[in-house]
Design a protein around this motif. Structure first.
Motif, PDB file in Angstrom:
ATOM      1  N   VAL A 233      -3.200  -5.271  -0.078  1.00 22.10           N
ATOM      2  CA  VAL A 233      -2.157  -4.322  -0.681  1.00 22.10           C
ATOM      3  C   VAL A 233      -2.747  -3.307  -0.943  1.00 22.10           C
ATOM      4  O   VAL A 233      -2.194  -1.969  -0.510  1.00 22.10           O
ATOM      5  CB  VAL A 233      -1.602  -5.057  -1.940  1.00 22.10           C
ATOM      6  CG1 VAL A 233      -0.884  -3.744  -2.713  1.00 22.10           C
ATOM      7  CG2 VAL A 233      -0.669  -6.126  -1.743  1.00 22.10           C
ATOM      8  N   LEU A 234      -3.918  -2.902  -1.395  1.00 20.12           N
ATOM      9  CA  LEU A 234      -4.599  -1.744  -1.842  1.00 20.12           C
ATOM     10  C   LEU A 234      -5.029  -0.944  -0.534  1.00 20.12           C
ATOM     11  O   LEU A 234      -4.949   0.045  -0.661  1.00 20.12           O
ATOM     12  CB  LEU A 234      -5.922  -2.181  -2.649  1.00 20.12           C
ATOM     13  CG  LEU A 234      -5.593  -2.834  -4.018  1.00 20.12           C
ATOM     14  CD1 LEU A 234      -6.981  -2.564  -4.809  1.00 20.12           C
ATOM     15  CD2 LEU A 234      -4.681  -1.718  -4.873  1.00 20.12           C
ATOM     16  N   SER A 235      -5.285  -1.815   0.682  1.00 19.16           N
ATOM     17  CA  SER A 235      -5.646  -0.936   1.697  1.00 19.16           C
ATOM     18  C   SER A 235      -4.363  -0.130   2.365  1.00 19.16           C
ATOM     19  O   SER A 235      -4.567   0.724   3.090  1.00 19.16           O
ATOM     20  CB  SER A 235      -6.106  -1.906   2.710  1.00 19.16           C
ATOM     21  OG  SER A 235      -5.222  -2.549   3.361  1.00 19.16           O
TER      22      SER A 235
ATOM     23  N   ALA B 224      13.951 -10.902   3.588  1.00 23.55           N
ATOM     24  CA  ALA B 224      14.074 -10.277   2.480  1.00 23.55           C
ATOM     25  C   ALA B 224      14.112  -8.663   2.489  1.00 23.55           C
ATOM     26  O   ALA B 224      14.939  -8.250   1.908  1.00 23.55           O
ATOM     27  CB  ALA B 224      13.283 -10.851   1.273  1.00 23.55           C
ATOM     28  N   CYS B 225      13.123  -8.305   3.133  1.00 14.74           N
ATOM     29  CA  CYS B 225      13.009  -6.783   3.273  1.00 14.74           C
ATOM     30  C   CYS B 225      14.244  -6.173   3.874  1.00 14.74           C
ATOM     31  O   CYS B 225      14.519  -5.190   3.438  1.00 14.74           O
ATOM     32  CB  CYS B 225      11.725  -6.548   3.882  1.00 14.74           C
ATOM     33  SG  CYS B 225      10.033  -6.839   3.170  1.00 14.74           S
TER      34      CYS B 225
ATOM     35  N   PHE C  96       3.403  -4.574  -8.995  1.00 16.53           N
ATOM     36  CA  PHE C  96       4.561  -4.963  -8.729  1.00 16.53           C
ATOM     37  C   PHE C  96       4.236  -5.582  -7.357  1.00 16.53           C
ATOM     38  O   PHE C  96       4.653  -6.979  -7.064  1.00 16.53           O
ATOM     39  CB  PHE C  96       5.976  -4.188  -8.537  1.00 16.53           C
ATOM     40  CG  PHE C  96       7.220  -5.070  -7.988  1.00 16.53           C
ATOM     41  CD1 PHE C  96       7.505  -6.185  -8.550  1.00 16.53           C
ATOM     42  CD2 PHE C  96       7.639  -4.558  -6.926  1.00 16.53           C
ATOM     43  CE1 PHE C  96       8.442  -6.864  -8.070  1.00 16.53           C
ATOM     44  CE2 PHE C  96       8.670  -5.289  -6.251  1.00 16.53           C
ATOM     45  CZ  PHE C  96       9.096  -6.350  -6.848  1.00 16.53           C
ATOM     46  N   VAL C  97       4.087  -5.178  -6.191  1.00 10.83           N
ATOM     47  CA  VAL C  97       3.772  -5.665  -5.015  1.00 10.83           C
ATOM     48  C   VAL C  97       2.725  -6.358  -5.256  1.00 10.83           C
ATOM     49  O   VAL C  97       2.513  -7.726  -4.435  1.00 10.83           O
ATOM     50  CB  VAL C  97       3.314  -4.589  -4.035  1.00 10.83           C
ATOM     51  CG1 VAL C  97       3.428  -5.090  -2.407  1.00 10.83           C
ATOM     52  CG2 VAL C  97       4.714  -3.644  -3.686  1.00 10.83           C
ATOM     53  N   CYS C  98       1.604  -6.193  -5.761  1.00  7.85           N
ATOM     54  CA  CYS C  98       0.377  -7.304  -5.887  1.00  7.85           C
ATOM     55  C   CYS C  98       0.891  -8.438  -6.382  1.00  7.85           C
ATOM     56  O   CYS C  98       0.573  -9.768  -5.726  1.00  7.85           O
ATOM     57  CB  CYS C  98      -0.780  -6.849  -6.674  1.00  7.85           C
ATOM     58  SG  CYS C  98      -1.724  -5.490  -5.949  1.00  7.85           S
TER      59      CYS C  98
ATOM     60  N   ALA D 255       3.315  -3.520   2.795  1.00  7.79           N
ATOM     61  CA  ALA D 255       2.407  -4.045   1.862  1.00  7.79           C
ATOM     62  C   ALA D 255       2.589  -5.646   1.681  1.00  7.79           C
ATOM     63  O   ALA D 255       1.731  -6.449   1.767  1.00  7.79           O
ATOM     64  CB  ALA D 255       2.272  -3.540   0.860  1.00  7.79           C
ATOM     65  N   TRP D 256       4.193  -5.878   1.346  1.00  4.90           N
ATOM     66  CA  TRP D 256       4.697  -7.321   1.097  1.00  4.90           C
ATOM     67  C   TRP D 256       4.455  -7.987   2.597  1.00  4.90           C
ATOM     68  O   TRP D 256       3.902  -9.181   2.493  1.00  4.90           O
ATOM     69  CB  TRP D 256       5.909  -7.067   0.805  1.00  4.90           C
ATOM     70  CG  TRP D 256       6.402  -8.411   0.004  1.00  4.90           C
ATOM     71  CD1 TRP D 256       5.398  -9.512  -0.276  1.00  4.90           C
ATOM     72  CD2 TRP D 256       7.644  -8.991  -0.253  1.00  4.90           C
ATOM     73  NE1 TRP D 256       6.368 -10.443  -0.923  1.00  4.90           N
ATOM     74  CE2 TRP D 256       7.359 -10.275  -0.488  1.00  4.90           C
ATOM     75  CE3 TRP D 256       8.925  -8.535   0.132  1.00  4.90           C
ATOM     76  CZ2 TRP D 256       8.667 -11.028  -1.133  1.00  4.90           C
ATOM     77  CZ3 TRP D 256       9.998  -9.234  -0.192  1.00  4.90           C
ATOM     78  CH2 TRP D 256      10.063 -10.528  -0.583  1.00  4.90           C
TER      79      TRP D 256
END
Lengths: 259, 246
Positions: free
Chosen positions: A109-111, A176-177, A151-153, A79-80
């Protein structure tokens, strides 16, 4: 700058989510199976490494232990990363149609949450298969997942806006991931983390998410515990979202010039 | 009532703006890049009343598209004020937001929601959109199997069904074949005759002449003439004869 768009937010959001999902799966012959493959393969590899190569007997049921870490982590990274490039990738839309611009990264993100839903189902099936029954604390699960999505949003709003001005942002997010894979307790417990760093872990929403999941699904206790994990998660997620949203609304005015 | 009002509006773009990496910002700090900016619009003043239909003419690069993106609020002005009253539908680029892997039906729904239809409007207008586009036989095929003309017909059909207060048309009058073009132009006339405000950019001067009552002539970002369409077009054509073609 007030928008001249006065359409139906929910209808638009729904259509953007459905679009992303259809495009992602229509071009995959195995469809939804790919959502399951990544966590299953990693679960297998990590279980092999930590039960055969470097056996760690302090952790029981290692496959579900590690899956409790992998499912939230996998959603977080997908998502990020996708969210960060969503604004730049939708330049055509942003430069041509006066839609409210926040909707683009949020829909991205929602998808991904559709894909998350499939992985959660996988996780719960494994938990049941390992003989851990349903308990009353499962009611906390939707709250935890909702907080992770918030949080991700927040993160995505910030990094997708920055990515418009600075295309290196997407590589920073990728790195970062990779770093976070080691810094959140996916294949180790919080017990072996030196005491002075424990608070940092608890205030990291991703780590708090994983710890909370394990408390519910493996130990059958409230996710909150003495540390108030859910409160910390709610606090950091809300702050991240508010900061991300205000940064986005500050930066969105010049998207047209930079895209 | 004025529906569109520009007060001393300027819009500058930095030449260096566009895709940027850390390297470019470092070069800026070291003073290596040209800080020059390019003025797409300079001190433009005009206002458009409710129900007027106005043509915007000028050579390529004169600032026409920039003007339209300010009207739709896609871009903020660098200085001055842009005041808009009413719902704007912009035919800036037909099919912006269309996706080749979705079917015609899915694209209509997506595009309708992007342009600001409610769920109910999208449902109610679906049939008339497909009727207008004359694409019943292909509507469940993916868009990538459509010809360019078919795609544009579908996009045009969605956009004109929105019933906007202000319709903005950027070079989209040449859609599909001759017969369909005539149909589109009829539809735009119909919208105009309902008393909607129209702002139209085109190089098809004869269409502009019959569609619009007033014209704005932009040249190198400046509004050099604003008046009845016939007078402005005459002056523009006279000048275009002497100027080198672009």
């Amino acid at each position: 700058m007030t928008s001249i768009w006065n359409g139906d937010y929910l209808f638009l959001l729904e259509n953007l989510i459905v679009k992303d999902f259809k495009i992602r799966y229509r071009n995959m012959s195995l469809g939804v199976f790919w959502s399951l493959l990544n966590p299953l393969v990693l679960m297998g590899v990590l279980t092999f490494v930590f039960t055969k190569v470097m056996p760690n007997n302090s952790i029981a049921n290692f496959p579900i232990f590690v899956l409790c870490g992998l499912v939230p982590f996998n959603f977080f990274t997908v998502a990020w990363n996708n969210g960060t490039i969503s604004v730049a990738n939708n330049a055509g839309l942003i430069k041509r149609i006066p839609v409210p611009r926040e909707i683009v990264p949020i829909a991205s993100v929602l998808s991904t949450t559709i894909h998350l839903g499939i992985q959660i189902a996988l996780l719960l099936i494994f938990v049941l298969a390992f003989g851990r029954g349903v308990n009353v604390y499962w009611l906390w699960l939707p709250v935890l997942w909702a907080l992770e999505i918030v949080f991700v949003c927040g993160l995505v709003l910030a990094t997708s806006a920055l990515d418009v001005y600075l295309r290196d942002m997407r590589y920073i997010v990728e790195s970062a991931c990779t770093v976070l894979f080691w810094l959140v307790p996916i294949f180790y417990t919080l017990d072996i983390v030196p005491r002075e760093y424990v608070t940092v872990y608890e205030f990291n929403p991703l780590a708090a998410m994983i710890l909370g999941l394990r408390r519910i699904l493996m130990e059958g206790v409230s996710p909150n515990g003495d540390a108030g994990l859910v409160y910390k998660l709610a606090f950091t997620s809300t702050i991240t979202f508010v900061v991300g949203l205000s940064l986005y609304s500050r930066l969105k005015h010049k998207f047209f010039d930079y895209l | 009532m004025n529906v569109i009002e520009f007060k001393n509006v300027s819009k500058a773009f930095h030449r260096a703006v566009g895709q940027r990496l850390i390297r470019h910002y470092l070069e800026d700090m070291m003073g290596k890049t040209d800080p020059d900016s390019f003025h797409a619009l300079k001190n433009v003043n005009f206002s458009i009343r409710d129900g007027e239909s106005v043509a915007v003419i000028g050579a390529n690069g004169a600032g026409k598209s920039t003007l339209l993106s300010l009207v739709t609020r896609l871009a903020p002005p660098s200085s001055g004020d842009v005041i808009i009253n009413g719902r704007v539908a912009a035919l800036l680029e037909l099919g912006a937001g269309f996706h080749p892997d979705l079917t015609g039906r899915e694209n209509v729904r997506l595009n309708a929601s992007l342009l600001g239809f409610t769920r109910k409007q999208a449902g109610d207008l679906y049939e008339s959109i497909v009727d207008f586009a004359e694409l019943h036989d292909f509507i469940d095929e993916p868009l990538r199997t459509y010809s360019n003309g078919m795609m544009l017909r579908l996009a045009f059909a969605v956009a004109v069904n929105l019933d906007p207060q202000i319709l903005i048309i950027d070079e989209v009058l040449a859609v599909g074949d001759q017969q369909f073009q005539a149909k589109c132009i009829d539809k735009i006339f119909e919208i105009r005759n309902q008393g909607r405000t129209i702002l139209c950019v085109s190089h098809a001067l004869s269409t502009l002449q019959s569609l619009c009552t007033r014209a704005l002539w932009l040249d190198h970002g400046q509004l050099i003439m604003d008046g009845p369409v016939n007078e402005v077009l005459q002056a523009y054509e006279g000048r275009a004869l002497h100027a080198p073609k672009d």
